[in-house]
Write a protein that holds these residues in place. Structure first.
Motif, PDB file in Angstrom:
ATOM      1  N   MET A  64       3.983   7.390  -4.137  1.00 15.49           N
ATOM      2  CA  MET A  64       4.487   7.833  -2.833  1.00 15.49           C
ATOM      3  C   MET A  64       6.005   7.803  -2.727  1.00 15.49           C
ATOM      4  O   MET A  64       6.683   7.106  -3.456  1.00 15.49           O
ATOM      5  CB  MET A  64       3.943   6.894  -1.760  1.00 15.49           C
ATOM      6  CG  MET A  64       2.453   6.824  -1.695  1.00 15.49           C
ATOM      7  SD  MET A  64       2.014   5.524  -0.507  1.00 15.49           S
ATOM      8  CE  MET A  64       0.261   5.744  -0.444  1.00 15.49           C
ATOM      9  N   ASP A  65       6.531   8.529  -1.741  1.00 13.20           N
ATOM     10  CA  ASP A  65       7.939   8.344  -1.438  1.00 13.20           C
ATOM     11  C   ASP A  65       8.045   7.192  -0.439  1.00 13.20           C
ATOM     12  O   ASP A  65       7.045   6.673   0.054  1.00 13.20           O
ATOM     13  CB  ASP A  65       8.594   9.637  -0.935  1.00 13.20           C
ATOM     14  CG  ASP A  65       8.159  10.037   0.456  1.00 13.20           C
ATOM     15  OD1 ASP A  65       7.737   9.168   1.226  1.00 13.20           O
ATOM     16  OD2 ASP A  65       8.252  11.232   0.764  1.00 13.20           O
ATOM     17  N   ILE A  66       9.268   6.784  -0.162  1.00 17.39           N
ATOM     18  CA  ILE A  66       9.472   5.564   0.624  1.00 17.39           C
ATOM     19  C   ILE A  66       8.785   5.645   1.985  1.00 17.39           C
ATOM     20  O   ILE A  66       8.132   4.696   2.424  1.00 17.39           O
ATOM     21  CB  ILE A  66      10.982   5.302   0.811  1.00 17.39           C
ATOM     22  CG1 ILE A  66      11.574   4.842  -0.515  1.00 17.39           C
ATOM     23  CG2 ILE A  66      11.216   4.230   1.875  1.00 17.39           C
ATOM     24  CD1 ILE A  66      13.033   4.511  -0.450  1.00 17.39           C
ATOM     25  N   ASP A  67       8.900   6.784   2.650  1.00 16.70           N
ATOM     26  CA  ASP A  67       8.359   6.873   4.005  1.00 16.70           C
ATOM     27  C   ASP A  67       6.839   6.834   4.025  1.00 16.70           C
ATOM     28  O   ASP A  67       6.236   6.173   4.859  1.00 16.70           O
ATOM     29  CB  ASP A  67       8.889   8.134   4.684  1.00 16.70           C
ATOM     30  CG  ASP A  67      10.380   8.009   4.937  1.00 16.70           C
ATOM     31  OD1 ASP A  67      10.770   7.086   5.673  1.00 16.70           O
ATOM     32  OD2 ASP A  67      11.146   8.802   4.369  1.00 16.70           O
ATOM     33  N   GLU A  68       6.228   7.513   3.069  1.00 20.63           N
ATOM     34  CA  GLU A  68       4.770   7.460   2.964  1.00 20.63           C
ATOM     35  C   GLU A  68       4.316   6.038   2.702  1.00 20.63           C
ATOM     36  O   GLU A  68       3.359   5.548   3.300  1.00 20.63           O
ATOM     37  CB  GLU A  68       4.290   8.333   1.794  1.00 20.63           C
ATOM     38  CG  GLU A  68       4.313   9.812   2.085  1.00 20.63           C
ATOM     39  CD  GLU A  68       4.027  10.634   0.830  1.00 20.63           C
ATOM     40  OE1 GLU A  68       3.725  11.818   0.984  1.00 20.63           O
ATOM     41  OE2 GLU A  68       4.120  10.083  -0.293  1.00 20.63           O
ATOM     42  N   LEU A  69       5.038   5.382   1.816  1.00 20.07           N
ATOM     43  CA  LEU A  69       4.690   4.024   1.435  1.00 20.07           C
ATOM     44  C   LEU A  69       4.787   3.085   2.634  1.00 20.07           C
ATOM     45  O   LEU A  69       3.873   2.313   2.915  1.00 20.07           O
ATOM     46  CB  LEU A  69       5.625   3.559   0.321  1.00 20.07           C
ATOM     47  CG  LEU A  69       5.462   2.094  -0.081  1.00 20.07           C
ATOM     48  CD1 LEU A  69       4.263   1.929  -0.975  1.00 20.07           C
ATOM     49  CD2 LEU A  69       6.709   1.588  -0.771  1.00 20.07           C
ATOM     50  N   LEU A  70       5.914   3.157   3.355  1.00 20.92           N
ATOM     51  CA  LEU A  70       6.104   2.274   4.505  1.00 20.92           C
ATOM     52  C   LEU A  70       5.020   2.529   5.552  1.00 20.92           C
ATOM     53  O   LEU A  70       4.445   1.600   6.114  1.00 20.92           O
ATOM     54  CB  LEU A  70       7.494   2.483   5.112  1.00 20.92           C
ATOM     55  CG  LEU A  70       8.662   1.962   4.269  1.00 20.92           C
ATOM     56  CD1 LEU A  70       9.990   2.292   4.935  1.00 20.92           C
ATOM     57  CD2 LEU A  70       8.545   0.465   4.032  1.00 20.92           C
ATOM     58  N   SER A  71       4.766   3.777   5.809  1.00 22.33           N
ATOM     59  CA  SER A  71       3.749   4.152   6.778  1.00 22.33           C
ATOM     60  C   SER A  71       2.403   3.524   6.438  1.00 22.33           C
ATOM     61  O   SER A  71       1.723   2.960   7.283  1.00 22.33           O
ATOM     62  CB  SER A  71       3.599   5.672   6.758  1.00 22.33           C
ATOM     63  OG  SER A  71       3.911   6.187   7.995  1.00 22.33           O
ATOM     64  N   GLU A  72       2.049   3.635   5.169  1.00 24.06           N
ATOM     65  CA  GLU A  72       0.780   3.107   4.701  1.00 24.06           C
ATOM     66  C   GLU A  72       0.733   1.581   4.840  1.00 24.06           C
ATOM     67  O   GLU A  72      -0.257   1.016   5.301  1.00 24.06           O
ATOM     68  CB  GLU A  72       0.581   3.539   3.237  1.00 24.06           C
ATOM     69  CG  GLU A  72      -0.780   3.256   2.666  1.00 24.06           C
ATOM     70  CD  GLU A  72      -1.904   3.984   3.399  1.00 24.06           C
ATOM     71  OE1 GLU A  72      -1.697   5.140   3.823  1.00 24.06           O
ATOM     72  OE2 GLU A  72      -2.984   3.367   3.565  1.00 24.06           O
TER      73      GLU A  72
ATOM     74  N   ASN B 216      26.971  -2.205  10.559  1.00 23.81           N
ATOM     75  CA  ASN B 216      26.403  -3.478  10.952  1.00 23.81           C
ATOM     76  C   ASN B 216      25.104  -3.240  11.735  1.00 23.81           C
ATOM     77  O   ASN B 216      24.706  -4.054  12.545  1.00 23.81           O
ATOM     78  CB  ASN B 216      27.424  -4.248  11.803  1.00 23.81           C
ATOM     79  CG  ASN B 216      27.067  -5.712  11.932  1.00 23.81           C
ATOM     80  OD1 ASN B 216      26.608  -6.327  10.960  1.00 23.81           O
ATOM     81  ND2 ASN B 216      27.232  -6.271  13.123  1.00 23.81           N
ATOM     82  N   ASP B 217      24.470  -2.117  11.485  1.00 27.16           N
ATOM     83  CA  ASP B 217      23.312  -1.736  12.285  1.00 27.16           C
ATOM     84  C   ASP B 217      22.018  -1.743  11.480  1.00 27.16           C
ATOM     85  O   ASP B 217      22.014  -1.496  10.278  1.00 27.16           O
ATOM     86  CB  ASP B 217      23.493  -0.306  12.831  1.00 27.16           C
ATOM     87  CG  ASP B 217      24.535  -0.249  13.929  1.00 27.16           C
ATOM     88  OD1 ASP B 217      24.958  -1.330  14.402  1.00 27.16           O
ATOM     89  OD2 ASP B 217      24.919   0.871  14.309  1.00 27.16           O
ATOM     90  N   LEU B 218      20.940  -2.000  12.229  1.00 28.79           N
ATOM     91  CA  LEU B 218      19.611  -1.740  11.695  1.00 28.79           C
ATOM     92  C   LEU B 218      19.156  -0.404  12.284  1.00 28.79           C
ATOM     93  O   LEU B 218      19.398  -0.125  13.457  1.00 28.79           O
ATOM     94  CB  LEU B 218      18.638  -2.840  12.133  1.00 28.79           C
ATOM     95  CG  LEU B 218      18.943  -4.255  11.648  1.00 28.79           C
ATOM     96  CD1 LEU B 218      18.081  -5.256  12.405  1.00 28.79           C
ATOM     97  CD2 LEU B 218      18.691  -4.372  10.147  1.00 28.79           C
ATOM     98  N   VAL B 219      18.508   0.396  11.476  1.00 32.03           N
ATOM     99  CA  VAL B 219      18.035   1.691  11.956  1.00 32.03           C
ATOM    100  C   VAL B 219      16.529   1.784  11.719  1.00 32.03           C
ATOM    101  O   VAL B 219      16.060   1.461  10.626  1.00 32.03           O
ATOM    102  CB  VAL B 219      18.755   2.845  11.223  1.00 32.03           C
ATOM    103  CG1 VAL B 219      18.223   4.187  11.690  1.00 32.03           C
ATOM    104  CG2 VAL B 219      20.254   2.761  11.450  1.00 32.03           C
ATOM    105  N   ALA B 220      15.790   2.200  12.763  1.00 32.00           N
ATOM    106  CA  ALA B 220      14.342   2.314  12.637  1.00 32.00           C
ATOM    107  C   ALA B 220      14.008   3.339  11.570  1.00 32.00           C
ATOM    108  O   ALA B 220      14.496   4.462  11.590  1.00 32.00           O
ATOM    109  CB  ALA B 220      13.737   2.727  13.970  1.00 32.00           C
ATOM    110  N   ARG B 221      13.159   2.915  10.610  1.00 33.15           N
ATOM    111  CA  ARG B 221      12.869   3.815   9.500  1.00 33.15           C
ATOM    112  C   ARG B 221      11.407   4.265   9.498  1.00 33.15           C
ATOM    113  O   ARG B 221      11.071   5.386   9.163  1.00 33.15           O
ATOM    114  CB  ARG B 221      13.204   3.113   8.186  1.00 33.15           C
ATOM    115  CG  ARG B 221      12.874   3.890   6.931  1.00 33.15           C
ATOM    116  CD  ARG B 221      13.704   5.172   6.883  1.00 33.15           C
ATOM    117  NE  ARG B 221      13.334   5.984   5.750  1.00 33.15           N
ATOM    118  CZ  ARG B 221      14.040   6.033   4.621  1.00 33.15           C
ATOM    119  NH1 ARG B 221      15.128   5.338   4.489  1.00 33.15           N
ATOM    120  NH2 ARG B 221      13.648   6.798   3.630  1.00 33.15           N
ATOM    121  N   ALA B 222      10.490   3.322   9.864  1.00 38.67           N
ATOM    122  CA  ALA B 222       9.075   3.674   9.894  1.00 38.67           C
ATOM    123  C   ALA B 222       8.399   2.851  10.977  1.00 38.67           C
ATOM    124  O   ALA B 222       8.790   1.707  11.220  1.00 38.67           O
ATOM    125  CB  ALA B 222       8.431   3.382   8.536  1.00 38.67           C
TER     126      ALA B 222
END
Lengths: 102, 546
Positions: free
Chosen positions: B24-32, B56-62
């Motif tokens: 998987m790519d990162i987003d598929e993996l995180l989603s799963e 200095n930020d966190l950004v929502a990824r999944a």
């Protein structure tokens, strides 16, 4: 021919077609084969009359032939050198290294 | 935690991350992973925020059950709110109260989340982000839940890092390759050669050279130096290089093009300093217009006169003083004359004044073939030193013989490309292909082309050992041939003794081609050896002249 009549005839290697990476080793092998069957001191004449192309792999084959011949005390002479092969020998500084048979 | 005490609920999750390593790519993996975590922890929401590099930020990824977090691109400063605190302290946080006093992201409490549990995503003490889950029912997360989420976080972090490295390495490699110098243009009447050596084994740096021909026939040659090193300097360099090309296309001279580029740098590349020298000429390239923005002077050499530095007064570097009126000089280049542009890495040494380096450069330059001059200059000025700074070098010479007899319109070229296997029969196939691609030729040019293609193909088969690509471009009066292979064999011209059977191939190319060169295509991408052959039937070869 300047050779006295009582000497055996020179060995003759007739080459034709393209002398390049694909055929150079074969040329050396055929020449070496002739040399093993000829007497010491008898020149090996390489006839280039039918050669259509020759590159640095071909030059390499000629140099290797000459070295093999030298090891047996034989000379390599070129015959019927096409113009473009003569030009390449000249360009590569090998013109005098390979005397002509004619 | 070892494999032995992984609970059955975790096994399910770990299976995902392991499989994720390959497919998987990162987003598929995180989603799963998030979906499975929701099930395992009986949670309603699950989300991953990643630390955005350079901020200095966190950004929502999944996110699952909380998809708007990602869609709205939620950003949380590290140290602020629920996720921010987890990131700042690298400690898990369990919340029993979710409102504006504990959570900075309104999406979470507006959604009605009652309980939250979050853990940091770290790898080797580096913060990668935060993983959190939430419940809509007021049922507390337990210490067991927390430990389980931490184990999951460790696995996710490791997987993420592996995937991210792969992506970053691929992106950096692609970027670097796009920033490497391109092949020099084929300019009838001129010979060109160049060198590019980044400092300290980096693939790219802030120095560059460029040479291009415009539709009106003008040839531009440029060397420049963006202050700084590495990929950042290289990226700025790429933009400045492209701006110069664009402004040059407007048709103005070097001074005006530098003024326009200066304005662009001032406005869009704040804090950047760039030195540039550029030179422009039209065929037959006798009259050069040169302008310098804080760059070291080009070197000019001609037959039977001493080599000198071009007397161009350098204006301020780009990005330093706002607008400046820039001064151009005109340089008369006789047939056979040579112009050399370079960057300061070539002449600057830590322990000596720059004048000494310039003096050495002047001594090393003569009006010979640019390839030869480049080689000699690099030999004399760099030798075996590891360069402290990037070096870019561009050398051009007016052809001694065909000067004044040059077509002024850009000729159209037809390009043909074919790949050949690395076996001995390919040299003949390559010759046939090149002759066919080049089209009708005068007999002498036909023979020379056939020979030179054979030499390059032979080298590719013997030294490259991998399939090679042959490209043939026919212009009106020249043929350009490129042979590319992915082998690592060195390319060098030898001077063999008559009795040496090897080492003649490239020497033949160097003697018979009007110009030739080797281009390193970057790490793992092999090299391209190319040559240019004049094929016009009335072309006078410089080599036959006394």
């Amino acid at each position: 021919m300047t050779a006295p009549p009582d000497q055996p005839p020179a060995a003759m290697l007739r080459l034709s077609g393209d002398i390049d990476l694909a055929t150079a080793d074969d040329v050396v092998m055929r020449g070496a084969n002739l040399l093993t069957h000829s007497q010491s001191g008898v020149p090996l004449i390489v006839d280039l009359g039918e050669v259509t192309f020759l590159d640095s792999s071909g030059l390499s084959a000629l140099v290797r032939l000459r070295r093999a011949a030298e090891a047996q005390g034989c000379q390599v002479l070129l015959r019927d050198v096409p113009d473009r092969v003569a030009a390449l020998l000249e360009l590569s500084g090998l013109a005098e290294y390979f005397p002509r048979a004619n | 935690m070892t494999a032995g005490n992984v609970s059955p609920r975790l096994a399910n999750l770990l299976a995902v991350t392991d499989a994720g390593l390959t497919g998987m790519d990162i987003d598929e993996l995180l989603s799963e992973v998030l979906e499975r975590l929701r099930g395992i922890l009986d949670a309603d929401t699950a989300a991953v925020l990643l630390h955005e590099v350079g901020t200095n930020d966190l950004v929502a990824r999944a996110a699952r059950g909380l998809e708007e977090e990602v869609r709205q691109g939620v950003r949380v400063p590290i140290g602020v709110g629920f996720a921010g605190r987890i990131a700042a302290n690298r400690q898990p946080v369990r919340l029993r109260q979710v409102d504006e006093t504990t959570v900075s992201n309104p999406i979470l409490w507006e959604k009605g989340i009652q309980r939250m549990l979050g853990v940091p995503l770290t790898l080797d003490a580096r913060l990668l982000g935060v993983l959190h889950v939430g419940r809509l029912a007021p049922r507390d997360f337990t210490l067991d839940d927390e430990e389980l989420l931490q184990v999951a976080a460790e696995r996710v972090a490791a997987t993420l890092r592996t995937r991210q490295y792969a992506v970053e390495a691929a992106a950096a490699g692609m970027l670097e390759r796009s920033l490497l110098p391109v092949r020099l243009p084929d300019v009838p009447g001129l010979q060109l050669a160049a060198r590019y050596v980044p400092a300290e084994n980096r693939a790219v740096g802030g120095d560059w050279y460029d040479a291009f021909v415009l539709p009106d026939g003008a040839l531009w040659v440029i060397t420049g130096d963006v202050a700084g090193h590495g990929l950042h300097a290289a990226v700025v360099m790429g933009r400045v290089k492209s701006a110069l090309r664009a402004y040059a296309l407007l048709g103005d001279g070097p001074a005006h093009v530098l003024e326009l580029t200066d304005r662009k740098v001032e406005h869009f590349e704040i804090g950047t300093m760039v030195t540039i020298v550029c030179a422009r000429a039209y065929p037959p390239f006798a009259d050069w217009t040169i302008c310098s923005a804080g760059h070291l002077p080009p070197v000019v050499a001609a037959l039977e006169v001493p080599t000198t530095l071009v007397g161009v007064r350098p204006g301020p570097p780009l990005g330093t003083v706002g607008s400046a009126l820039r001064e151009e000089v005109h340089l008369e280049l006789p047939p056979g004359g040579l112009l050399l542009l370079y960057t300061d890495g070539l002449v600057e040494r830590r322990d000596e004044a720059i004048d000494a380096g310039l003096e050495r450069l002047r001594d090393a330059v003569r009006a010979a073939h640019p390839e030869k001059v480049s080689r000699e200059v690099m030999q004399h000025l760099v030798g075996s030193d590891t360069p402290l700074d990037d070096i870019a070098l561009l050398v051009l010479r007016r052809d001694p013989a065909i000067a004044g007899n040059v077509p002024t319109a850009a000729s159209t070229a037809e390009l043909r490309v074919r790949e050949f296997a690395a076996d001995s029969d390919s040299t003949r196939a390559a010759r046939r292909f090149a002759l066919e691609a080049a089209g009708p030729l005068p007999p002498a040019a036909h023979d020379t082309l056939e020979l030179l293609v054979s030499e390059l193909a032979t080298n590719a088969v013997i030294h490259g050992g991998t399939p090679f690509r042959l490209a043939v471009a026919r212009h009106t009066s020249t043929v350009i041939v490129e042979v590319s292979d992915t082998g690592t064999g060195e390319v060098s011209v030898h001077d063999p003794a008559a009795s040496d059977p090897h080492g003649r191939g490239l020497r033949i190319v160097a003697r018979l081609a009007q110009s030739w060169g080797v281009h390193d295509n970057g790490p793992g991408l092999g090299k391209t050896v190319w040559f240019r052959l004049d094929v016009a039937s009335d072309a006078r070869s410089p080599r036959r002249l006394p």
